[in-house]
Design a protein around this motif. Sequence first.
Motif, PDB file in Angstrom:
ATOM      1  N   VAL A 148       0.841  -1.206   0.000  1.00  0.00           N
ATOM      2  CA  VAL A 148       0.000   0.000   0.000  1.00  0.00           C
ATOM      3  C   VAL A 148       0.872   1.250   0.000  1.00  0.00           C
ATOM      4  CG1 VAL A 148      -1.628   1.359   1.378  1.00  0.00           C
ATOM      5  CG2 VAL A 148      -1.995  -1.093   1.086  1.00  0.00           C
ATOM      6  N   TYR A 152       1.062   4.285  -2.793  1.00  0.00           N
ATOM      7  CA  TYR A 152       0.792   5.687  -2.481  1.00  0.00           C
ATOM      8  C   TYR A 152       1.981   6.599  -2.794  1.00  0.00           C
ATOM      9  CZ  TYR A 152      -3.820   5.332  -0.343  1.00  0.00           C
ATOM     10  OH  TYR A 152      -5.174   5.166  -0.140  1.00  0.00           O
ATOM     11  N   GLY A 161      -5.892   2.214  -8.982  1.00  0.00           N
ATOM     12  CA  GLY A 161      -7.007   2.378  -8.047  1.00  0.00           C
ATOM     13  C   GLY A 161      -7.620   1.068  -7.576  1.00  0.00           C
ATOM     14  N   PRO A 162      -8.024   0.189  -8.507  1.00  0.00           N
ATOM     15  CA  PRO A 162      -8.623  -1.090  -8.086  1.00  0.00           C
ATOM     16  C   PRO A 162      -7.672  -1.937  -7.235  1.00  0.00           C
ATOM     17  CG  PRO A 162      -9.081  -0.666 -10.387  1.00  0.00           C
ATOM     18  CD  PRO A 162      -8.094   0.375  -9.958  1.00  0.00           C
ATOM     19  N   LYS A 163      -6.394  -1.945  -7.631  1.00  0.00           N
ATOM     20  CA  LYS A 163      -5.412  -2.713  -6.861  1.00  0.00           C
ATOM     21  C   LYS A 163      -5.268  -2.140  -5.455  1.00  0.00           C
ATOM     22  CE  LYS A 163      -0.511  -3.964  -6.692  1.00  0.00           C
ATOM     23  NZ  LYS A 163       0.815  -3.824  -7.328  1.00  0.00           N
ATOM     24  N   LEU A 164      -5.222  -0.815  -5.368  1.00  0.00           N
ATOM     25  CA  LEU A 164      -5.074  -0.152  -4.076  1.00  0.00           C
ATOM     26  C   LEU A 164      -6.278  -0.430  -3.172  1.00  0.00           C
ATOM     27  CD1 LEU A 164      -3.232   1.677  -2.438  1.00  0.00           C
ATOM     28  CD2 LEU A 164      -4.377   3.653  -3.450  1.00  0.00           C
ATOM     29  N   ALA A 165      -7.461  -0.394  -3.775  1.00  0.00           N
ATOM     30  CA  ALA A 165      -8.675  -0.671  -3.000  1.00  0.00           C
ATOM     31  C   ALA A 165      -8.671  -2.110  -2.485  1.00  0.00           C
ATOM     32  CB  ALA A 165      -9.908  -0.419  -3.862  1.00  0.00           C
ATOM     33  N   ASN A 166      -8.217  -3.015  -3.352  1.00  0.00           N
ATOM     34  CA  ASN A 166      -8.147  -4.427  -2.960  1.00  0.00           C
ATOM     35  C   ASN A 166      -7.139  -4.640  -1.832  1.00  0.00           C
ATOM     36  OD1 ASN A 166      -8.633  -7.277  -3.171  1.00  0.00           O
ATOM     37  ND2 ASN A 166      -6.731  -7.455  -4.331  1.00  0.00           N
ATOM     38  N   GLU A 168      -6.143  -2.435   0.385  1.00  0.00           N
ATOM     39  CA  GLU A 168      -6.642  -1.842   1.622  1.00  0.00           C
ATOM     40  C   GLU A 168      -7.730  -2.713   2.260  1.00  0.00           C
ATOM     41  OE1 GLU A 168      -7.729   2.113   0.429  1.00  0.00           O
ATOM     42  OE2 GLU A 168      -5.794   2.924   1.089  1.00  0.00           O
ATOM     43  N   THR A 169      -8.522  -3.380   1.407  1.00  0.00           N
ATOM     44  CA  THR A 169      -9.533  -4.312   1.929  1.00  0.00           C
ATOM     45  C   THR A 169      -8.860  -5.491   2.627  1.00  0.00           C
ATOM     46  OG1 THR A 169     -11.091  -3.722   0.165  1.00  0.00           O
ATOM     47  CG2 THR A 169     -11.470  -5.808   1.319  1.00  0.00           C
ATOM     48  N   SER A 172      -7.315  -4.336   5.907  1.00  0.00           N
ATOM     49  CA  SER A 172      -8.326  -4.186   6.961  1.00  0.00           C
ATOM     50  C   SER A 172      -8.737  -5.548   7.515  1.00  0.00           C
ATOM     51  CB  SER A 172      -9.549  -3.459   6.395  1.00  0.00           C
ATOM     52  OG  SER A 172     -10.572  -3.378   7.365  1.00  0.00           O
TER      53      SER A 172
END
Length: 278
Positions: A148, A152, A161-166, A168-169, A172
């Motif tokens: 991550v 950034y 974007g999609p990779k970053l969202a994945n 971060e999911t 979490s």
Amino acid sequence: MTSKKPPRKRGQLGLEEQEFIRNHVGILSTEEIAEALNRTAKPVMRYIAESKIGIKSKDEEETDKTLRRKLHAKTFWVEIEKQFDKSTGELQYFEDTWIGLVKQFREDVLPAEELQIKQFITIDILINRSMKERKRHIADTEKLQEEVDREYKLPEDLRDGPKLANLETQLSFARNSIANYTNEYTKLLNEQQKISKDLKATREQRIKRIEDGKSSWIGLIRMLEDEEIREKEGREMEIMNMSVEQQIKKLSEYHEYQDGEVDTPLLTPETVQDKKDD
């Protein structure tokens, strides 16, 4: 450019590490075992010393074998084999811990206490599992966080974007898992401490009952309500009775004294009657 060695692992030895040590003592040196486990030699040496690996006397080895056979004969052993896998070292861990605890109690363990010991060890293994999973999720969290951070660091228009969202999911989820395993560890530890406390209380009550039995008639009656104690006392009384009978028989026989006189040391109606018959 030489790669930097990873830092030595710290903390309690895991089940797999303990099994590795047991399997390689006498084959590899302490330093070689420590190197293979990425540990310092100190915890390896301490485990070998505390477990007395490779330095058990013949009597200790025979005692361990006997206790292991007795454990395998227990009605719950079939279920234990289903619950714990031999390849992971958990089954061996159960056996070794069981033997250690039974020896600690001087092999004086009642069936109800055996079940408490079984529960205690089972929870201990579950705690080990939980902590291993927690450790794995911590490692995953660190890797995900690095990915991550790398993403950034890129200019905003170059970020995926999609990779970053994945990522971060996943990050979490990994963090939540760490918290869940920490909570599970706390609950299991509390349960284990409760069992340990109950087991201690049970044994203290038994000891108190025995001590009370030495000081009062009512206490003695209560003590003899314990089937195991009753059988033990019965055996001791029978042995004492046999010993008394042997001594009576011996003292009822003719004995030649230093002054040359021959007589029986013990005078009873039976020995007197025997003299008359003679």
